[in-house]
Design a protein around this motif. Structure first.
Motif, PDB file in Angstrom:
ATOM      1  N   ILE A 100       0.781  -1.198  -0.130  1.00 51.52           N
ATOM      2  CA  ILE A 100       0.057  -0.065   0.156  1.00 51.52           C
ATOM      3  C   ILE A 100       1.072   1.041   0.004  1.00 51.52           C
ATOM      4  CG2 ILE A 100      -1.804   1.460   1.352  1.00 51.52           C
ATOM      5  CD1 ILE A 100      -2.816  -1.323   2.370  1.00 51.52           C
ATOM      6  N   ARG A 101       2.011   1.340   0.863  1.00 48.87           N
ATOM      7  CA  ARG A 101       2.728   2.609   0.986  1.00 48.87           C
ATOM      8  C   ARG A 101       3.533   2.679  -0.625  1.00 48.87           C
ATOM      9  NH1 ARG A 101       5.103   0.569   6.383  1.00 48.87           N
ATOM     10  NH2 ARG A 101       3.492   1.693   7.750  1.00 48.87           N
ATOM     11  N   HIS A 102       3.871   1.493  -1.053  1.00 48.01           N
ATOM     12  CA  HIS A 102       4.623   1.908  -2.391  1.00 48.01           C
ATOM     13  C   HIS A 102       3.610   2.299  -3.484  1.00 48.01           C
ATOM     14  CE1 HIS A 102       7.310   0.754  -5.752  1.00 48.01           C
ATOM     15  NE2 HIS A 102       5.972   0.181  -6.352  1.00 48.01           N
ATOM     16  N   PHE A 103       2.309   1.852  -3.548  1.00 48.40           N
ATOM     17  CA  PHE A 103       1.246   2.240  -4.553  1.00 48.40           C
ATOM     18  C   PHE A 103       0.980   3.615  -4.177  1.00 48.40           C
ATOM     19  CE2 PHE A 103       0.202  -2.538  -4.642  1.00 48.40           C
ATOM     20  CZ  PHE A 103       0.868  -2.737  -5.816  1.00 48.40           C
ATOM     21  N   GLU A 104       0.945   3.978  -2.841  1.00 49.12           N
ATOM     22  CA  GLU A 104       0.445   5.400  -2.743  1.00 49.12           C
ATOM     23  C   GLU A 104       1.626   6.241  -3.157  1.00 49.12           C
ATOM     24  OE1 GLU A 104      -0.162   5.022   1.714  1.00 49.12           O
ATOM     25  OE2 GLU A 104      -2.463   5.044   1.335  1.00 49.12           O
TER      26      GLU A 104
END
Length: 168
Positions: free
Chosen positions: A104-108
């Motif tokens: 999720i952090r990577h995609f954000e």
């Protein structure tokens, strides 16, 4: 006591918090060399739980319970059991939670970078359009033919005419 040459086990699932259990088929296993029935139960539960964690997540993971008997047939009371919430399951679930959070952090971050790039591109487009209008107005003041300006800018003659009309 007789020398046991293996174990058998059953994996049971409950979708209602443990009120009812659905037993699976009986599976024979040799188990690791020198393992106890409790170690075999814990290892099988961990493998089954990790297999379910690897699913799509469309449905909640049921409660699991593994029953292990000494011998290759389930005769008499089971020798050991292991159930969800004990053994290695918290570790497996914790690792999966961390993996999902990192995704999720990577995609954000990717989204934030893409939005920043899009905003930069929009600013560049807005600036280029303003510059185009400014240069086209200069061309009109220099008496360049409107047809020529329209042709060179890829705009309509109406657009060129609007440049020469004072705004209200």
């Amino acid at each position: 006591m007789q020398d046991v040459k293996g174990f058998c086990f059953v994996v049971q699932m409950s979708h209602d918090g443990g009120s009812a259990w659905q037993p699976g088929p009986v599976h024979p296993t040799a188990g690791p060399e020198g393992a106890t029935a409790a170690e075999v139960a814990s290892e099988i539960l961990d493998k089954e739980y990790r297999r379910l964690l690897a699913g799509t997540g469309a449905q909640p993971i049921p409660l699991l319970q593994v029953l292990v008997w000494n011998g290759l047939e389930p005769v008499g009371p089971f020798a050991a059991s292991s159930a969800t919430g004990r053994d290695h399951q918290w570790s497996a679930t914790g690792a999966l939670l961390e993996e999902i959070v990192n995704d999720i952090r990577h995609f954000e971050q990717e989204k934030q970078d893409a939005e920043a790039k899009a905003a930069s591109a929009q600013r560049a487009i807005t600036n280029a359009k303003a510059r185009l209008e400014s240069v086209a107005r200069s061309a009109v003041r220099m008496k360049m033919p409107q047809v020529e300006i329209a042709h060179r800018t890829g705009r309509s003659r109406e657009w060129v005419r609007r440049l020469t009309t004072p705004s209200a």
